[in-house]
Design a protein around this motif. Structure first.
Motif, mmCIF file in Angstrom:
data_model
loop_
_atom_site.group_PDB
_atom_site.id
_atom_site.type_symbol
_atom_site.label_atom_id
_atom_site.label_comp_id
_atom_site.label_asym_id
_atom_site.label_seq_id
_atom_site.Cartn_x
_atom_site.Cartn_y
_atom_site.Cartn_z
ATOM 1 N N TYR A 99 41.265 39.831 53.133
ATOM 2 C CA TYR A 99 41.580 38.910 52.037
ATOM 3 C C TYR A 99 43.010 39.131 51.550
ATOM 4 O O TYR A 99 43.784 38.166 51.384
ATOM 5 C CB TYR A 99 40.588 39.121 50.891
ATOM 6 N N TRP A 107 37.876 32.848 48.088
ATOM 7 C CA TRP A 107 38.620 32.460 46.882
ATOM 8 C C TRP A 107 37.725 31.596 45.993
ATOM 9 O O TRP A 107 37.669 31.793 44.766
ATOM 10 C CB TRP A 107 39.882 31.695 47.275
ATOM 11 N N SER A 145 33.690 44.374 46.803
ATOM 12 C CA SER A 145 34.151 45.742 46.520
ATOM 13 C C SER A 145 33.557 46.792 47.458
ATOM 14 O O SER A 145 34.151 47.852 47.649
ATOM 15 C CB SER A 145 33.837 46.110 45.067
ATOM 16 N N LYS A 185 31.930 33.333 40.847
ATOM 17 C CA LYS A 185 31.064 34.507 40.739
ATOM 18 C C LYS A 185 31.918 35.714 40.345
ATOM 19 O O LYS A 185 33.027 35.575 39.873
ATOM 20 C CB LYS A 185 30.338 34.756 42.064
ATOM 21 N N LYS A 186 31.419 36.915 40.603
ATOM 22 C CA LYS A 186 32.159 38.111 40.212
ATOM 23 C C LYS A 186 33.396 38.312 41.096
ATOM 24 O O LYS A 186 33.298 38.267 42.313
ATOM 25 C CB LYS A 186 31.253 39.339 40.294
ATOM 26 N N PRO A 187 34.549 38.572 40.498
ATOM 27 C CA PRO A 187 35.774 38.781 41.271
ATOM 28 C C PRO A 187 35.696 39.967 42.239
ATOM 29 O O PRO A 187 36.402 39.995 43.241
ATOM 30 C CB PRO A 187 36.837 39.031 40.187
ATOM 31 N N ASP A 188 34.841 40.947 41.923
ATOM 32 C CA ASP A 188 34.759 42.144 42.767
ATOM 33 C C ASP A 188 33.609 42.061 43.763
ATOM 34 O O ASP A 188 33.060 43.071 44.187
ATOM 35 C CB ASP A 188 34.595 43.387 41.892
ATOM 36 N N LYS A 226 34.669 33.723 44.714
ATOM 37 C CA LYS A 226 35.122 34.651 43.680
ATOM 38 C C LYS A 226 35.388 33.922 42.360
ATOM 39 O O LYS A 226 35.194 34.474 41.280
ATOM 40 C CB LYS A 226 36.401 35.381 44.130
ATOM 41 N N SER A 227 35.842 32.686 42.451
ATOM 42 C CA SER A 227 36.188 31.943 41.236
ATOM 43 C C SER A 227 34.957 31.519 40.445
ATOM 44 O O SER A 227 35.054 31.265 39.240
ATOM 45 C CB SER A 227 37.019 30.705 41.590
ATOM 46 N N GLU A 251 46.134 36.568 51.490
ATOM 47 C CA GLU A 251 46.586 36.227 50.135
ATOM 48 C C GLU A 251 48.064 36.527 49.920
ATOM 49 O O GLU A 251 48.765 35.787 49.221
ATOM 50 C CB GLU A 251 45.753 36.995 49.118
#
Length: 204
Positions: free
Chosen positions: A183, A162, A174, A168-171, A165-166, A187
């Motif tokens: 995750y 979390w 992937s 850096k890149k959210p994906d 991702k906040s 979540e």
């Protein structure tokens, strides 16, 4: 019934794993957030000179991963078998080691050192980290890291990712379907989601 109190700075940091584990357990707790100016005095009073601290009635427990392990085992999500318990704890420590590196880079003030460390973290540390945890999902039921139910290791992965991702890149995961499932599993847990929705908004 035992009374729980979590002491940490006013941020997520290393204290958030403890808060999330208590939230997942459905355990009420006092969320004691201190200011940096209060830390020198408090440090003198503690058995070990670091945070977070979990107070259970009149006794205190320190060290993030051990606190998480204690909460998980007390509330029935530390692992289904004795081996799962050990595996969950070892993964929690591994995740903490990577999360600690991310925090060190975040707070690095020398821009040249920060850029070099960030590049190594992105190109070497994270791919290795994600690859090892993805392999764990292939040995479990698929949406957890160990066994067939959420443990403190899954919660720590969620918490660490979390934050990553906040900033850096959210994906960023992937390419890792198992980790996407882990995750999402944490979540979407109602108790985790409720805590995240009401917790104070902080930079880290």
């Amino acid at each position: 019934m035992a009374k729980y109190e979590v002491t940490y700075f006013n941020g997520r940091g290393r204290g958030e794993l403890v808060r999330l584990c208590l939230a997942y357990a459905g355990q009420e707790f006092e969320d004691r957030r201190i200011e940096k100016k209060d830390w020198p005095r408090l440090k003198e009073e503690l058995t070990l000179p670091y945070l977070p601290v979990l107070r259970v009635d009149d006794r205190t427990v320190q060290e993030t991963c051990l606190i998480a392990q204690y909460i998980a085992q007390q509330h029935g999500f530390g692992g289904g078998s004795e081996l799962d318990k050990v595996l969950a704890s070892s993964l929690t420590f591994y995740i903490e080691s990577v999360f600690s590196k991310a925090m060190e880079i975040f707070f690095e003030k020398d821009e040249a050192r920060k850029e070099t460390a960030q590049k190594k973290f992105d190109e070497e540390t994270l791919p290795t980290f994600f690859g090892k945890l993805e392999a764990c999902t292939k040995k479990s039921c698929g949406d957890v890291l160990v066994g067939n139910c959420i443990t403190q290791a899954d919660i720590h992965f969620y918490n660490s990712l979390w934050t990553i991702k906040s900033i850096k890149k959210p994906d960023i995961i992937s390419k890792y379907p198992g980790l996407i499932a882990v995750y999402a599993n944490v979540e979407t847990d109602p108790k985790i989601a409720a805590w995240v929705a009401k917790r104070p908004v902080t930079a880290m």
